[in-house]
Design an enzyme around this catalytic site. Sequence first.
Site, PDB file in Angstrom:
ATOM      1  N   ALA A 156       0.845  -1.195   0.000  1.00  0.00           N
ATOM      2  CA  ALA A 156       0.000   0.000   0.000  1.00  0.00           C
ATOM      3  C   ALA A 156       0.888   1.255   0.000  1.00  0.00           C
ATOM      4  CB  ALA A 156      -0.976  -0.033   1.169  1.00  0.00           C
ATOM      5  N   SER A 157       0.508   2.262   0.752  1.00  0.00           N
ATOM      6  CA  SER A 157       1.221   3.544   0.675  1.00  0.00           C
ATOM      7  C   SER A 157       2.598   3.540   1.315  1.00  0.00           C
ATOM      8  CB  SER A 157       0.369   4.651   1.314  1.00  0.00           C
ATOM      9  OG  SER A 157      -0.783   4.894   0.536  1.00  0.00           O
ATOM     10  N   THR A 158       2.962   2.490   2.041  1.00  0.00           N
ATOM     11  CA  THR A 158       4.309   2.458   2.616  1.00  0.00           C
ATOM     12  C   THR A 158       5.368   2.417   1.524  1.00  0.00           C
ATOM     13  OG1 THR A 158       4.351   0.029   2.796  1.00  0.00           O
ATOM     14  CG2 THR A 158       3.473   1.262   4.673  1.00  0.00           C
ATOM     15  N   LYS A 168       5.515   4.316  -0.923  1.00  0.00           N
ATOM     16  CA  LYS A 168       5.780   5.676  -1.396  1.00  0.00           C
ATOM     17  C   LYS A 168       7.109   6.219  -0.881  1.00  0.00           C
ATOM     18  CE  LYS A 168       0.843   6.575  -1.871  1.00  0.00           C
ATOM     19  NZ  LYS A 168      -0.368   7.194  -1.312  1.00  0.00           N
TER      20      LYS A 168
END
Length: 601
Positions: free
Chosen positions: A401-403, A405
């Site tokens: 997921a957004s980790t 980024k």
Amino acid sequence: MSSSFFIPFLVSQILLSLFFSIIILIKKLLRTQITVGTHYYISVISLLALIAPFIPFHFLKSHHFDWILNLGGAQSALSQTHSTDKTTEAIGQHVNWVQDFSLSIEQSSSKMIDSAFFAVWILGVAVMLLATLYSNLKIGKIKKNLQIVNNKELLSLFHTCKEEIRFHQKVILSRSPLIKSPITFGVIRPYIILPKDISMFSADEMKCVLLHELYHCKRKDMLINYFLCLLKIVYWFNPLVWYLSKEAKTEMEISCDFAVLKTLDKKLHLKYGEVILKFTSIKQRTSSLLAASEFSSSYKHIKRRIVTVVNFQTASPLLKAKSALVFTLVLGAILAGTPSVSILAMQKETRFLPGTNVEYEDYSTFFDKFSASGGFVLFNSNRKKYTIYNRKESTSRFAPASTYKVFSALLALESGIITKNDSHMTWDGTQYPYKEWNQDQDLFSAMSSSTTWYFQKLDRQIGEDHLRHYLKSIHYGNEDFSVPADYWLDGSLQISPLEQVNILKKFYDNEFDFKQSNIETVKDSIRLEESNGRVLSGKTGTSVINGELHAGWFIGYVETADNTFFFAVHIQGEKRAAGSSAAEIALSILDKKGIYPSVSR
């Protein structure tokens, strides 16, 4: 790797079937170029490859077939129209950064299809298991009705045969009215059962029969019989498995014939062939699921056995050498290929710890608060020690997921797409469910509000080839870049909490040998807050599937005056599994361990 069962399992079957087809072709082309024993052993080791899909080769990696897996793994599309606002209330004093910004992934019906095929497979396994048990009831009936042989002449011949082949294990020699052809079964306690009426056979003919059955016992062929039955149960749908199993059974008999012919005087070779024909003429119909070895064979395969008898000659050194070479090549191919098949068939890749300093602690109460399961990993830099809750979850891979980024930003900086002072991107006017996203962004605002469109745009500018190279160079999780722009959302790219901690440490220490200024820029972008002289940095991530919270991450590190602690929390459940939940769990554990005390406590 996808969490799907059917597609990876199907792919493994396609690959194994292709392998079996090649093996069958090789055996046909080299029928007279290798020994009968080699034919049999090649069939057996080839079938042993069918165990591979269920063996966890944890320390091996294979990416040769990733493109096939992606046909069925996590078939989803990024949906902006179905995006769901899952922003939660902030946790205590962390109001400035603990929010869940995430786009919903609309998952296709592949899971339902997968479940349906799984149910069909299980049903087939159950039916085959019952059929196998029913077929082997015959063995139980034979045991109940057997008559121990007490004929002194026959027993003397039996012991003489055992001495000739140097076999000393106790074998029960019996007779039964339920059979017409000799049969052997049992591993720990072998039974050789003869037909009740054996008066029609001469001493030489009986010697041929006993030698054949004793060789089965000596070679532990009963284990192979059980194994073949198991394969037919599990792989009931694969005709090549049935074909190769039948071949293995026939070659088992032929190799036993060959062993008997080497033991017998040459003048008895013709007699041995006559015995085979005699029992074939009175063969009774038996199930192919019977876990036993019968002396007689079907009419179709009897010809091959008779040809072996007629053409028998001791293998020459050249034939043995060629046989050894072919067997070695086939074995090498199996050993090289089966780890890939195993990884394909595994539902969830798992990476276990190497021989490191690890302690396990119970933090289930923190996860129970959210009615969810999950894992927690902490690494103490000074002590070089891991603390883990829930080893299985902590070493299993999930979509980042957004980790991700954090590393998307790092690559963009390394590629020169952006710099610390020039990272501005203009919003294109697309309406998103969060007001923070509906405006121009720079690296720091995009990281703070987890603006997905910003990082997707970075990835597009970097390019697919560069992204693939980058993922492999830093060894990010399973390194699977398959769906441009969505790969860290849809589940093709996966990483475990343990790997998150390890790669964070490498990032922090710049083991990637990137520009230190770029490392520092990313560190600044994920810096969250300070408490009692300790600095907390990190990134949350939330997976939303079909509008529902599915999983949450919180990864990061705590810097103290003389130490750095790296941590990762992954949580999954049906209602409250989000990045904010993972953050609350992490902060509670860090507070309990005295690593990062909460301001409010």
